[in-house]
Design an enzyme around this catalytic site. Structure first.
Site, PDB file in Angstrom:
ATOM      1  N   CYS A 199      43.338  39.935  47.213  1.00  0.00           N
ATOM      2  CA  CYS A 199      42.138  39.108  47.175  1.00  0.00           C
ATOM      3  C   CYS A 199      41.951  38.441  48.532  1.00  0.00           C
ATOM      4  O   CYS A 199      42.895  37.837  49.070  1.00  0.00           O
ATOM      5  CB  CYS A 199      42.270  38.042  46.091  1.00  0.00           C
ATOM      6  SG  CYS A 199      40.917  36.853  46.095  1.00  0.00           S
ATOM      7  N   GLU A 217      51.842  35.892  43.525  1.00  0.00           N
ATOM      8  CA  GLU A 217      51.091  35.330  44.656  1.00  0.00           C
ATOM      9  C   GLU A 217      51.970  34.403  45.482  1.00  0.00           C
ATOM     10  O   GLU A 217      52.009  34.494  46.713  1.00  0.00           O
ATOM     11  CB  GLU A 217      49.856  34.575  44.168  1.00  0.00           C
ATOM     12  CG  GLU A 217      49.049  33.967  45.317  1.00  0.00           C
ATOM     13  CD  GLU A 217      47.847  33.161  44.850  1.00  0.00           C
ATOM     14  OE1 GLU A 217      47.490  32.190  45.541  1.00  0.00           O
ATOM     15  OE2 GLU A 217      47.261  33.499  43.791  1.00  0.00           O
TER      16      GLU A 217
END
EC number: 1.17.7.4
Length: 289
Positions: free
Chosen positions: A106, A136
């Site tokens: 992303c 993440e």
């Protein structure tokens, strides 16, 4: 029954982008297409992608089961980095496998990594407000040059070594109010703290919309999404903070008609990795009661 659907429920743009990138390769006939771990944290969507020739692989350490021909890169399997991102070390390892490499991280996560990398090179330690076991956060720690710390509480901050210069960021899916509180606490604790609000807009919108559902008269809230999806779990927690009965489900099959009939107005929201077809099925089932 009246169903109030949150405005921002479902896929965020980063997830949509990752799925589109991966599907493009699969639809070109580039099979198999591998993803480094689950592309998104939604089991039902991963099953659909598997039917399209997209395979999730774990932390394998060799090329043993993946046929690669270095002389024909356009014909090799494709390795896609999922939306959560990865560390530089992991990136180098995946590239070394010889597959065609595609990064679907992303862009919002990429911005966080860039801020960490920039300040780490300037000598700053990094504090990440996030779950140390979440992909993440694991990826972001790889940009800290060995001076990164994941925290989720004031006690975690108190346990840190003495730090002179700090760059503080957040995993993109965390609570806004908690990050504000902990960043202020860190400012009191350390000499220099640069705080970057890196909670993504999609997360903020979804959290704001849950509160709005309560204000609009919802008597209960149904949260749709994977039980291992960090942002979905956060939404369910926030819904409970509104003092409303909250039901975290993955599919419409988990809804109890008897339980739902206790209410006349139900709010519905969904995590950023929840596909539209699951949301529509839940709303349709509720509206039919």
């Amino acid at each position: 029954m009246k169903v109030l659907r949150a405005k921002s429920a479902g896929f965020c743009w980063g997830v949509e982008r990752a799925i589109e990138i991966t599907r493009d390769y699969a639809h070109q006939g580039r099979k198999p297409v591998y993803t480094d771990g689950p592309l998104i944290h939604n089991r039902q969507m991963m099953e659909k992608l598997s039917e399209e020739g997209i395979r999730e692989v774990g932390d394998y350490q060799s090329r043993a089961n993946i046929a690669v021909n270095p002389a024909a890169p356009g014909e090799n399997p494709v390795m896609v980095v999922r939306a959560h991102g990865i560390s530089p070390e992991r990136r180098n390892y995946l590239k070394s496998l010889g597959m065609d490499f595609k990064d679907a991280t992303c862009p919002d996560v990429g911005i966080i990594a860039g801020k960490i990398r920039l300040h780490a090179k300037k000598g700053y330690a990094t504090i990440i407000f996030g779950d140390k076991n979440h992909p993440e956060a694991i990826g972001l720690l790889g940009y800290t040059e060995g001076r990164g710390y994941c925290i989720t509480s004031k006690a975690d901050i108190d346990a840190l070594p003495a730090l002179e210069r700090v760059c503080m960021v957040s995993q993109s899916t965390m609570f806004m109010h908690e990050f504000a509180e902990l960043s202020e606490y860190a400012r009191q604790k350390f000499k220099e703290v640069l705080v970057f609000d890196t909670i993504c807009q999609a997360t903020k919108d979804r959290q704001t919309d849950v509160v709005a559902l309560a204000r609009q008269g919802a008597q209960a809230i149904v949260v749709i999404g994977g039980h291992h999806s960090a942002n979905t779990v956060k939404l369910a927690s926030l819904a409970r903070l509104q003092n409303l009965p909250t039901y975290h489900i993955e599919t419409a099959a988990e809804l109890s008609p008897e339980e739902m009939k206790k209410f006349t107005v139900i709010g519905v929201t969904a995590g950023a990795s929840t596909p539209e077809f699951l949301i529509s099925e839940v709303c349709a089932k509720l509206e039919a009661l």
